[in-house]
Design a protein around this motif. Structure first.
Motif, PDB file in Angstrom:
ATOM      1  N   SER A 160      -8.393 -58.286   9.395  1.00 11.68           N
ATOM      2  CA  SER A 160      -7.859 -56.777   9.397  1.00 11.68           C
ATOM      3  C   SER A 160      -7.081 -56.603  10.831  1.00 11.68           C
ATOM      4  O   SER A 160      -7.188 -57.403  11.684  1.00 11.68           O
ATOM      5  CB  SER A 160      -9.185 -55.863   9.623  1.00 11.68           C
ATOM      6  N   VAL A 161      -6.293 -55.510  10.423  1.00 11.24           N
ATOM      7  CA  VAL A 161      -5.541 -55.153  11.952  1.00 11.24           C
ATOM      8  C   VAL A 161      -5.724 -53.717  11.920  1.00 11.24           C
ATOM      9  O   VAL A 161      -5.686 -52.982  10.889  1.00 11.24           O
ATOM     10  CB  VAL A 161      -3.857 -55.346  11.602  1.00 11.24           C
ATOM     11  N   SER A 162      -5.881 -53.263  13.187  1.00 12.11           N
ATOM     12  CA  SER A 162      -5.940 -51.727  13.414  1.00 12.11           C
ATOM     13  C   SER A 162      -5.219 -51.340  14.480  1.00 12.11           C
ATOM     14  O   SER A 162      -4.738 -52.175  15.432  1.00 12.11           O
ATOM     15  CB  SER A 162      -7.649 -51.421  13.925  1.00 12.11           C
ATOM     16  N   ILE A 163      -4.656 -50.164  14.453  1.00 13.79           N
ATOM     17  CA  ILE A 163      -3.393 -49.664  15.409  1.00 13.79           C
ATOM     18  C   ILE A 163      -3.795 -48.170  15.652  1.00 13.79           C
ATOM     19  O   ILE A 163      -4.136 -47.473  14.719  1.00 13.79           O
ATOM     20  CB  ILE A 163      -2.131 -49.624  14.874  1.00 13.79           C
ATOM     21  N   ALA A 164      -3.660 -47.810  16.709  1.00  9.23           N
ATOM     22  CA  ALA A 164      -3.651 -46.519  17.332  1.00  9.23           C
ATOM     23  C   ALA A 164      -2.705 -46.142  18.256  1.00  9.23           C
ATOM     24  O   ALA A 164      -2.438 -46.958  19.222  1.00  9.23           O
ATOM     25  CB  ALA A 164      -5.261 -45.969  17.553  1.00  9.23           C
ATOM     26  N   ILE A 165      -2.187 -44.940  18.074  1.00 11.79           N
ATOM     27  CA  ILE A 165      -1.285 -44.339  19.140  1.00 11.79           C
ATOM     28  C   ILE A 165      -1.618 -43.120  19.726  1.00 11.79           C
ATOM     29  O   ILE A 165      -1.882 -42.121  18.892  1.00 11.79           O
ATOM     30  CB  ILE A 165       0.220 -44.514  18.391  1.00 11.79           C
TER      31      ILE A 165
END
Length: 579
Positions: A259-264
């Protein structure tokens, strides 16, 4: 000749019944007793207990008809709709009415009904037969208008339609874990839909009518207007969200990874501009809702942060006067440093004498371990607390967890050393993002928000702003390819970007396994910080598993797109901020 004989008076009187006064009195008494009993009963019913009979009468004739209200619209910060309610129909049956008008004899039309509702023919008929004494059962919920029209044209006695609404998510899988979804009854079951269910849910209207024995409305008693749900405006920018999700999805396939998770976030306000996970699911398809796809890993998954905590160790050393920017720290050329019975190892070779900036640039475990051992462990823990490692991020989403924050009185030397490069503590990606948002705001800590803020929260000054600016300059060197920075793949053309990469083995029962968490977290542009971003890659496969190799390129792609969308001026040629 005599036609009639006159009766003998003696004979007639002897046959007549004598009048008994006592019997007459008893009969009259009973009559009067019954009469007064009826009067008493009527008085009791009319005066002392009228409510019960009225209630029983109303129970037989009064009916309350609900008029569903629309659920509030969820939109992003620019007004793009992320969740809307669309009108649909529910198909119901009245078995009593069905069997009053011929029952289930018209087999062809009943089969057609089962087919259009995608129900088993035999089971549909059995269900109606089994509930033949009931007046209402649902056959299907939230059917589309074309299906409802077909059901209506079948003209089956006892089959009716009831208006209701269904939630539709225009963004599909892009924002699925964040937005969540609703159940068949229209209430939120996950994500934003569940967290703000009370706000989004309207109050249905109510119409009270009186019906006769045949079900016909004979009187309208009252009507209460429906109150629609309130709209909800998120801080999310769906344009950035789409870029982030595309990069995460490509990362899962290309690296490949579990999985890949991103937050900005916007460092000036604490607003979350994007929060994505891949793989995702289609919230409009109930069959695609699988647990491993539905989890919002940004707020639920914990991991040991590894080298991403090193800037805060350097900050603490600078704050306490242990070192300054020019202090040289001795680094063994063997890349091994013994602490008690354990050995700390560096991945990259570094000069025998290195500054703290060089330690961050080359991500030296030995360098930060020496800094940690030179000061009280409480000082490092205090800095960790100040940037939010021991608390929720403030985003207030259902499902958010916090990692493990060490709370003990005795620390071994190896425990103090490993704490400096991210072992012995665990965080969620949102907690790590919160820390770097605080760093990017020059030490002003604000709670993160998933809602668009009307005005900026003042925040609390938890870090020294001058030292925070120095740390930002130091992590900018991590993206310098010529200087040997381990996060050079995170560089964005035209912008000054500061990042810190990290890699940590996944903990298993009894120790560590063979899988990794790889991540990169950063701030840009360094001259006037605007965005903070975290990218976490879960279980990268193959030979490349370091954060600088697998997470940094994703960060570069997403951060570059976000800066352009927000029209942030390039700063690569501007003067650096004051030291």
């Amino acid at each position: 000749m005599k036609l009639f004989n006159r009766p003998n008076k003696k004979t007639q009187s002897s046959k007549s019944t004598p009048f008994l006064k006592w019997r007459f009195a008893i009969i009259c008494g009973f009559i009067l007793l019954g009469f007064f009993g009826l009067i008493a009963r009527a008085a009791y019913i009319q005066v002392l207990e009228p409510g019960r009979l009225i209630q029983e009468g109303d129970a037989r004739s009064l009916r309350v008809q609900l008029m569903p209200s629309a659920r509030g619209i969820i939109s992003d910060r620019n007004g793009e709709q992320l969740a809307v309610s669309v009108p649909v129909q529910a198909v119901f049956a009245n078995p009593v009415e069905i069997f009053k008008h011929g029952g289930l004899s018209d087999t062809n039309r009943w089969n057609a009904l089962a087919d259009v509702l995608d129900l088993n023919r035999a089971k549909l008929l059995q269900r109606i037969e089994k509930n033949k004494n009931r007046k209402f059962i649902y056959l299907a919920r939230q059917v589309s208008p074309p299906m409802a029209n077909y059901v209506e044209k079948l003209k089956l006695k006892g089959i009716g339609l009831r208006a209701e609404s269904r939630r539709f998510y225009p963004s599909g899988e892009v924002s699925a874990q964040l937005i969540g979804f609703t159940g068949i009854d229209g209430h939120g079951l996950d994500g934003i839909e569940k967290t703000y269910d009370g706000w989004l849910t309207g109050e249905p209207g109510r119409r009270t009518v009186r019906k006769d024995r045949y079900g016909r409305v004979v009187e309208n008693i009252s009507q209460q207007s429906r109150q629609p749900g309130k709209p909800l405006e998120l801080s999310i920018d769906q344009r950035i969200q789409a870029i982030a999700y595309r990069a995460a999805k490509e990362g899962v396939m290309d690296i490949p990874a579990t999985s890949v998770s991103i937050a900005i976030s916007d460092v000036r306000t604490g607003e979350i501009l994007a929060m994505v996970n891949a793989p995702s699911f289609n919230p409009n398809d109930r069959n695609d809702r699988q647990p491993y796809k539905m989890r919002n890993r940004v707020i639920t998954d914990t991991f040991e942060p590894g080298s991403t905590v090193k800037p805060f160790v350097v900050y603490t050393a600078l704050k306490n006067g242990i070192v300054n920017e020019h202090t040289l720290i001795n680094i063994p050329q063997s890349k091994h440093f013994r602490v008690g019975s354990k050995v700390i190892t560096d991945v990259s070779r570094i000069e025998p004498l290195a500054t703290v900036q060089r330690i961050l640039q080359k991500s030296s475990n030995i360098g930060v371990s020496k800094l940690s051992l030179a000061m009280p462990v409480e000082d490092i823990l205090d800095t960790y607390r100040k940037v939010g490692f021991d608390e929720p991020s403030g985003i207030n989403l259902i499902g958010e967890t916090t990692g493990h924050f060490p709370n003990r009185y005795r620390w071994s030397d190896i425990g103090r050393a490993t704490l400096a490069y991210g072992y012995g503590i665990s965080l969620t990606p949102i907690q790590l993002l919160h820390a770097y948002t605080t760093l990017g705001a020059y030490g002003i800590k604000r709670p993160l928000s998933i809602l668009k803020t009307e005005k900026v929260v003042p925040g609390e000054q938890v870090l020294d702003p001058k030292i925070a600016k120095k740390i930002l300059l130091m992590i900018e060197s991590v993206t310098d390819k010529k200087g040997g920075g381990g996060g050079w793949r995170a560089a964005v053309p035209g912008y000054r970007v500061g990042v810190k990469t990290g890699t940590a083995k996944k903990a298993v029962a009894g120790g560590y396994g063979n899988d990794y968490f790889s991540y990169t977290v950063g701030v840009a542009p360094i001259s006037h910080p605007r965005l903070a971003i975290v990218v976490m890659v879960n279980e990268p496969k193959g030979d490349k598993f370091y954060g600088g190799a697998v997470a940094a390129p994703i960060l570069s792609k997403v951060l570059g797109g976000a800066l352009q969308i927000l029209n942030v001026p390039p700063d690569a040629d501007t003067l650096k901020i004051d030291k």
